[in-house]
Design a protein around this motif. Structure first.
Motif, short mmCIF file in Angstrom:
data_model
loop_
_atom_site.label_atom_id
_atom_site.label_comp_id
_atom_site.label_asym_id
_atom_site.label_seq_id
_atom_site.Cartn_x
_atom_site.Cartn_y
_atom_site.Cartn_z
N PRO A 174 -29.05 83.21 83.66
CA PRO A 174 -30.00 82.17 84.07
C PRO A 174 -30.51 82.34 85.51
CG PRO A 174 -27.79 81.34 84.25
CD PRO A 174 -27.69 82.71 83.63
N HIS A 175 -31.68 81.76 85.72
CA HIS A 175 -32.25 81.68 87.06
C HIS A 175 -31.40 80.73 87.89
CE1 HIS A 175 -35.13 80.50 90.21
NE2 HIS A 175 -35.61 81.71 90.04
N VAL A 176 -31.42 80.89 89.18
CA VAL A 176 -30.59 80.06 90.08
C VAL A 176 -30.90 78.57 89.93
CG1 VAL A 176 -32.09 80.24 92.11
CG2 VAL A 176 -29.63 79.91 92.40
N SER A 177 -32.15 78.21 89.64
CA SER A 177 -32.49 76.79 89.48
C SER A 177 -31.76 76.18 88.29
CB SER A 177 -34.00 76.61 89.33
OG SER A 177 -34.46 77.24 88.15
N ILE A 178 -31.60 76.93 87.23
CA ILE A 178 -30.88 76.45 86.06
C ILE A 178 -29.40 76.29 86.38
CG2 ILE A 178 -30.15 77.07 83.71
CD1 ILE A 178 -33.03 78.18 83.33
N VAL A 179 -28.84 77.22 87.11
CA VAL A 179 -27.44 77.13 87.51
C VAL A 179 -27.22 75.89 88.37
CG1 VAL A 179 -25.58 78.24 88.82
CG2 VAL A 179 -27.05 79.61 87.34
N VAL A 189 -31.72 64.52 85.32
CA VAL A 189 -31.32 65.92 85.55
C VAL A 189 -31.39 66.70 84.25
CG1 VAL A 189 -29.39 67.43 86.20
CG2 VAL A 189 -29.93 65.44 87.60
N LEU A 190 -30.94 66.10 83.15
CA LEU A 190 -30.98 66.79 81.86
C LEU A 190 -32.41 67.08 81.42
CD1 LEU A 190 -28.12 64.92 79.98
CD2 LEU A 190 -28.15 67.35 80.61
N VAL A 191 -33.33 66.16 81.64
CA VAL A 191 -34.73 66.39 81.28
C VAL A 191 -35.30 67.54 82.10
CG1 VAL A 191 -37.07 65.42 81.36
CG2 VAL A 191 -35.19 64.08 80.38
N VAL A 192 -35.04 67.54 83.40
CA VAL A 192 -35.51 68.64 84.25
C VAL A 192 -34.88 69.96 83.81
CG1 VAL A 192 -35.57 69.55 86.62
CG2 VAL A 192 -36.03 67.12 86.20
N LEU A 193 -33.58 69.93 83.50
CA LEU A 193 -32.90 71.13 83.02
C LEU A 193 -33.53 71.61 81.71
CD1 LEU A 193 -30.61 73.24 83.00
CD2 LEU A 193 -29.14 71.50 81.95
N GLY A 194 -33.76 70.70 80.78
CA GLY A 194 -34.36 71.08 79.51
C GLY A 194 -35.74 71.68 79.67
N VAL A 195 -36.54 71.11 80.55
CA VAL A 195 -37.88 71.65 80.81
C VAL A 195 -37.78 73.04 81.42
CG1 VAL A 195 -39.97 71.34 82.22
CG2 VAL A 195 -39.00 69.39 80.96
N ASN A 196 -36.84 73.22 82.35
CA ASN A 196 -36.65 74.55 82.95
C ASN A 196 -36.17 75.57 81.92
OD1 ASN A 196 -36.69 74.96 86.16
ND2 ASN A 196 -36.39 72.79 85.67
N LEU A 197 -35.29 75.13 81.03
CA LEU A 197 -34.83 76.04 79.97
C LEU A 197 -35.97 76.39 79.01
CD1 LEU A 197 -31.37 74.39 79.32
CD2 LEU A 197 -31.74 76.75 80.10
N ALA A 198 -36.82 75.42 78.70
CA ALA A 198 -37.95 75.70 77.81
C ALA A 198 -38.94 76.67 78.44
CB ALA A 198 -38.66 74.38 77.45
N ALA A 199 -39.05 76.61 79.76
CA ALA A 199 -39.97 77.51 80.48
C ALA A 199 -39.38 78.89 80.73
CB ALA A 199 -40.38 76.87 81.80
N ALA A 200 -38.07 79.02 80.52
CA ALA A 200 -37.39 80.30 80.82
C ALA A 200 -37.71 81.37 79.81
CB ALA A 200 -35.87 80.07 80.90
N SER A 236 -30.67 82.32 74.45
CA SER A 236 -29.81 81.45 75.27
C SER A 236 -30.58 80.24 75.79
CB SER A 236 -29.22 82.23 76.44
OG SER A 236 -28.31 83.19 75.98
N ALA A 237 -31.79 80.47 76.24
CA ALA A 237 -32.61 79.37 76.75
C ALA A 237 -32.91 78.36 75.66
CB ALA A 237 -33.91 79.91 77.36
N ALA A 238 -33.23 78.85 74.45
CA ALA A 238 -33.56 77.94 73.35
C ALA A 238 -32.35 77.12 72.92
CB ALA A 238 -34.11 78.75 72.17
N LEU A 283 -29.51 71.90 73.05
CA LEU A 283 -28.30 71.11 73.34
C LEU A 283 -28.59 70.08 74.43
CD1 LEU A 283 -25.62 73.96 73.29
CD2 LEU A 283 -25.97 72.17 71.56
N THR A 284 -29.39 70.47 75.41
CA THR A 284 -29.73 69.56 76.50
C THR A 284 -30.51 68.36 75.98
OG1 THR A 284 -29.76 71.39 78.08
CG2 THR A 284 -30.96 69.40 78.70
N PHE A 285 -31.51 68.61 75.15
CA PHE A 285 -32.31 67.49 74.64
C PHE A 285 -31.55 66.67 73.60
CE2 PHE A 285 -35.86 69.90 76.56
CZ PHE A 285 -36.28 68.90 77.44
N LEU A 286 -30.63 67.29 72.87
CA LEU A 286 -29.73 66.53 71.99
C LEU A 286 -28.93 65.53 72.83
CD1 LEU A 286 -28.26 66.01 69.27
CD2 LEU A 286 -26.69 67.85 69.94
N TRP A 287 -28.40 66.00 73.96
CA TRP A 287 -27.63 65.16 74.87
C TRP A 287 -28.48 64.01 75.40
CZ3 TRP A 287 -24.53 67.66 79.47
CH2 TRP A 287 -23.72 66.69 80.08
N VAL A 288 -29.71 64.32 75.81
CA VAL A 288 -30.61 63.27 76.31
C VAL A 288 -30.81 62.20 75.23
CG1 VAL A 288 -33.01 62.76 76.97
CG2 VAL A 288 -31.84 64.72 77.97
#
Length: 142
Positions: free
Chosen positions: A73-78, A131-142, A5-7, A12-17
């Motif tokens: 997901p972790h609360v930060s991702i939500v 926000v999308l970059v931060v989200l993508g980084v958080n998803l990559a770290a998840a 799910s994280a991957a 999708l997040t970085f595609l959007w960016v």
């Protein structure tokens, strides 16, 4: 959060960016510098391009939210997904709507003074990409 799910959500997040960066920060300003492109022609092209982009953004936002939700997901991702959704909703529901009304008038031949509306749209694009970059980084770290 589970790795699959994280991957998927991260991709999708970085595609959007990439899409927003290419269209909003490259295509949009450059089209008005091309020879023979008048304001009405540029607005007509821009409306079509941004309408398509905005529809894709809604699909991507939905897919990211669903994919992340399935992965526990972790609360930060939500929180980041919610912030992204709010930014997109305001940008499309308020800012783009005003820009469309204004461009309707310009395309109808009315001469209007310069507007700050595009600056608001760009500000939302910058905030959304951040926000999308931060989200993508958080998803990559998840």
């Amino acid at each position: 959060m589970n790795a699959t799910s994280a991957a998927v959500a991260g991709a999708l997040t970085f595609l959007w960016v990439g899409m927003v960066s290419a269209i909003s920060f490259l295509e949009a300003p450059l089209k008005f510098r091309a020879p023979g492109v008048t304001i009405p022609i540029g607005l007509g092209i821009g409306r079509k391009v941004f309408r398509a982009l905005n529809h894709i953004e809604i699909v991507l936002a939905s897919a990211i939210a669903v994919t992340a939700a399935v992965g526990d997901p972790h609360v930060s991702i939500v929180v980041l997904i919610c912030v992204m959704a709010v930014l997109l909703t305001i940008q499309l529901g308020v800012v783009r709507r005003r820009l469309n009304r204004r461009s309707d008038r310009v395309l109808a031949g009315e001469e209007l003074p310069r507007s700050r509306g595009h600056m608001y749209y760009v500000a939302f694009e910058i905030a959304k990409v951040a926000v999308l970059v931060v989200l993508g980084v958080n998803l990559a770290a998840a």
